[in-house]
Scaffold this active site. Structure first.
Site, PDB file in Angstrom:
ATOM      1  N   ASP A   5       0.404 -12.465  11.383  1.00 61.03           N
ATOM      2  CA  ASP A   5       1.518 -12.560  12.678  1.00 61.03           C
ATOM      3  C   ASP A   5       0.535 -12.758  13.766  1.00 61.03           C
ATOM      4  OD1 ASP A   5       4.248 -12.679  11.697  1.00 61.03           O
ATOM      5  OD2 ASP A   5       3.591 -10.437  10.973  1.00 61.03           O
ATOM      6  N   MET A  65       0.468 -13.597  17.778  1.00 63.00           N
ATOM      7  CA  MET A  65       1.496 -13.758  18.829  1.00 63.00           C
ATOM      8  C   MET A  65       0.488 -13.998  20.178  1.00 63.00           C
ATOM      9  SD  MET A  65       3.487 -10.462  17.879  1.00 63.00           S
ATOM     10  CE  MET A  65       4.423 -10.393  16.369  1.00 63.00           C
ATOM     11  N   PHE A  73       8.014  -8.389  17.183  1.00 57.44           N
ATOM     12  CA  PHE A  73       7.488  -7.010  16.818  1.00 57.44           C
ATOM     13  C   PHE A  73       7.959  -6.731  15.390  1.00 57.44           C
ATOM     14  CE2 PHE A  73       8.661  -7.434  21.384  1.00 57.44           C
ATOM     15  CZ  PHE A  73       7.486  -6.659  22.051  1.00 57.44           C
ATOM     16  N   GLY A  74       7.194  -5.666  14.932  1.00 58.03           N
ATOM     17  CA  GLY A  74       7.701  -5.182  13.466  1.00 58.03           C
ATOM     18  C   GLY A  74       8.732  -4.334  13.806  1.00 58.03           C
ATOM     19  N   HIS A  92       1.362 -17.183  10.444  1.00 59.58           N
ATOM     20  CA  HIS A  92       2.684 -17.167  11.315  1.00 59.58           C
ATOM     21  C   HIS A  92       2.238 -17.445  12.723  1.00 59.58           C
ATOM     22  CE1 HIS A  92       6.690 -15.539  12.384  1.00 59.58           C
ATOM     23  NE2 HIS A  92       6.756 -16.571  12.864  1.00 59.58           N
ATOM     24  N   MET A 125      13.559 -16.332  10.390  1.00 56.04           N
ATOM     25  CA  MET A 125      13.365 -15.468  11.094  1.00 56.04           C
ATOM     26  C   MET A 125      14.575 -14.571  11.044  1.00 56.04           C
ATOM     27  SD  MET A 125      10.498 -15.461  11.958  1.00 56.04           S
ATOM     28  CE  MET A 125      10.295 -13.782  12.511  1.00 56.04           C
ATOM     29  N   SER A 161       2.953  -7.913   5.776  1.00 60.97           N
ATOM     30  CA  SER A 161       2.454  -8.406   7.124  1.00 60.97           C
ATOM     31  C   SER A 161       1.643  -7.118   7.428  1.00 60.97           C
ATOM     32  CB  SER A 161       3.634  -8.505   8.124  1.00 60.97           C
ATOM     33  OG  SER A 161       3.096  -8.411   9.336  1.00 60.97           O
ATOM     34  N   MET A 218       3.104 -17.525  16.129  1.00 59.30           N
ATOM     35  CA  MET A 218       3.970 -17.475  17.128  1.00 59.30           C
ATOM     36  C   MET A 218       3.365 -17.574  18.803  1.00 59.30           C
ATOM     37  SD  MET A 218       5.923 -13.999  15.742  1.00 59.30           S
ATOM     38  CE  MET A 218       4.354 -13.718  14.669  1.00 59.30           C
ATOM     39  N   ASP A 269      11.613 -13.454   7.200  1.00 57.74           N
ATOM     40  CA  ASP A 269      10.661 -12.481   7.906  1.00 57.74           C
ATOM     41  C   ASP A 269      11.591 -11.589   9.198  1.00 57.74           C
ATOM     42  OD1 ASP A 269       8.434 -11.555   9.055  1.00 57.74           O
ATOM     43  OD2 ASP A 269       7.596 -13.451   9.821  1.00 57.74           O
ATOM     44  N   GLY A 326       6.857  -5.913   6.432  1.00 58.66           N
ATOM     45  CA  GLY A 326       5.790  -5.110   7.366  1.00 58.66           C
ATOM     46  C   GLY A 326       6.076  -3.669   6.916  1.00 58.66           C
ATOM     47  N   HIS A 351       0.627 -11.896   4.835  1.00 61.52           N
ATOM     48  CA  HIS A 351       1.072 -12.521   6.036  1.00 61.52           C
ATOM     49  C   HIS A 351       0.577 -12.103   7.219  1.00 61.52           C
ATOM     50  CE1 HIS A 351       4.822 -14.579   8.161  1.00 61.52           C
ATOM     51  NE2 HIS A 351       4.801 -13.436   8.798  1.00 61.52           N
TER      52      HIS A 351
HETATM   53  C1  DX5 Z   1       7.879 -10.288  13.635  1.00 61.96           C
HETATM   54  C2  DX5 Z   1       6.850 -10.831  12.576  1.00 61.96           C
HETATM   55  C3  DX5 Z   1       7.034 -10.237  11.319  1.00 61.96           C
HETATM   56  C4  DX5 Z   1       7.002  -8.749  11.248  1.00 61.96           C
HETATM   57  C5  DX5 Z   1       7.736  -8.287  10.305  1.00 61.96           C
HETATM   58  O1  DX5 Z   1       7.669 -11.100  14.984  1.00 61.96           O
HETATM   59  O2  DX5 Z   1       6.820 -12.141  12.369  1.00 61.96           O
HETATM   60  O3  DX5 Z   1       6.259 -10.855  10.156  1.00 61.96           O
HETATM   61  O4  DX5 Z   1       5.606  -8.225  11.011  1.00 61.96           O
HETATM   62  O5  DX5 Z   1       7.723  -6.756  10.280  1.00 61.96           O
HETATM   63  P1  DX5 Z   1       9.098  -5.858   9.741  1.00 61.96           P
HETATM   64  O6  DX5 Z   1       8.729  -6.280   8.120  1.00 61.96           O
HETATM   65  O7  DX5 Z   1       8.543  -4.373  10.059  1.00 61.96           O
HETATM   66  O8  DX5 Z   1      10.388  -6.240  10.313  1.00 61.96           O
HETATM   67 ZN    ZN Z   2       5.799 -13.139  10.584  1.00 62.35          ZN
END
Ligand code: DX5
Ligand code: ZN
Length: 225
Positions: free
Chosen positions: A39, A41, A147-148, A70, A141, A12, A72, A179, A201, A37
């Site tokens: 993301d 948002m 957030f990562g 993805h 999820m 990601s 969101m 994810d 990520g 991937h």
């Molecule tokens: C979270 C995202 C993820 C995120 C994952 O809202 O959808 O794709 O980038 O990050 P990690 O792997 O650091 O949890």
């Molecule tokens: Zn994602």
């Protein structure tokens, strides 16, 4: 159909260095990533903002990777065509993003993009039962999206198991992606529960050697937990 092994690995870019995005994408492609991937948002469906179709369009000529987008965002329908034109190969939209996920998924397919349905931690697996005939992927999820770098919610493992049974019962080939909070330990748990695609990520972009990190996740997912 049952899960595929080894799992596909989708780094990601949310955890990449945004000032060098093209290089960061090329680096994971060289490192053996299967999908990329992306993301998206909107600061409304999730409490954070990331990027939109312009970045995806700019990255598209830089990489041969499958672009796994993805969304969101809510609403999703007004933006689906924009993401398809920008170069998305896959679009995941959330079952929680609106009342008409069925129509939205049909629209994704009609745009020539593979549809996936994403499901938040608070939503029961049965919520996606009526759209399984429309999707190629389910994105579970394992953190609350936005957030990562959050911790993997082991409470979601039962949901992965249930969704794998539901997906297999359709007789169709449906990938189950996981994810959020995926690392070498949780990758093993998720794939043992029936996942066959891992979004990562922090555990790729937060590591010094992306290729080594991708291989480690794929290997971790290969072993039964
Ligand atoms: C979270 C995202 C993820 C995120 C994952 O809202 O959808 O794709 O980038 O990050 P990690 O792997 O650091 O949890
Ligand atoms: Zn994602």
């Amino acid at each position: 159909m049952p899960a595929h092994f080894p799992p596909l690995i989708a780094p990601s870019v949310l955890s990449a260095d945004f000032s060098r995005m093209a290089e960061e994408v090329i680096a994971v492609e060289r490192g053996g990533a299967d999908w990329l991937h992306l993301d998206v948002m909107d600061g409304h469906f999730v409490p954070n903002l990331s990027f939109g179709p312009q970045l995806i369009k700019a990255l598209r000529p830089q990489s041969g990777l499958v672009f796994d987008v993805h969304l969101m965002i809510a609403p999703v329908d007004p933006y689906l065509e924009m993401f398809a034109r920008a170069g998305a190969d896959h679009i995941h939209l959330h079952i929680e993003a609106g009342p008409h996920t069925h129509r939205s998924l049909q629209q994704v397919r009609a745009l020539g993009v593979k549809p996936g349905v994403a499901i938040c931690p608070a939503t029961p697996p049965e919520a996606v039962a009526e759209v399984l005939d429309l999707v190629d992927m389910i994105l579970v999820m394992t953190v609350n999206p936005g957030f990562g770098g959050q911790k993997f919610l082991t409470s979601q493992l039962d949901k992965i198991r249930t969704l794998r049974r539901m997906a297999d019962a359709t007789g169709r080939d449906i990938r189950i992606g996981v994810d959020g909070g995926v690392d070498v330990e949780t990758a093993a748990l998720a794939t043992a529960a029936g996942a066959d695609m891992l979004v990562a990520g922090t555990s790729v972009y937060g590591q010094p050697d992306y290729g080594r990190a991708i291989t480690a996740l794929r290997e971790a997912g290969r072993r039964p937990a």
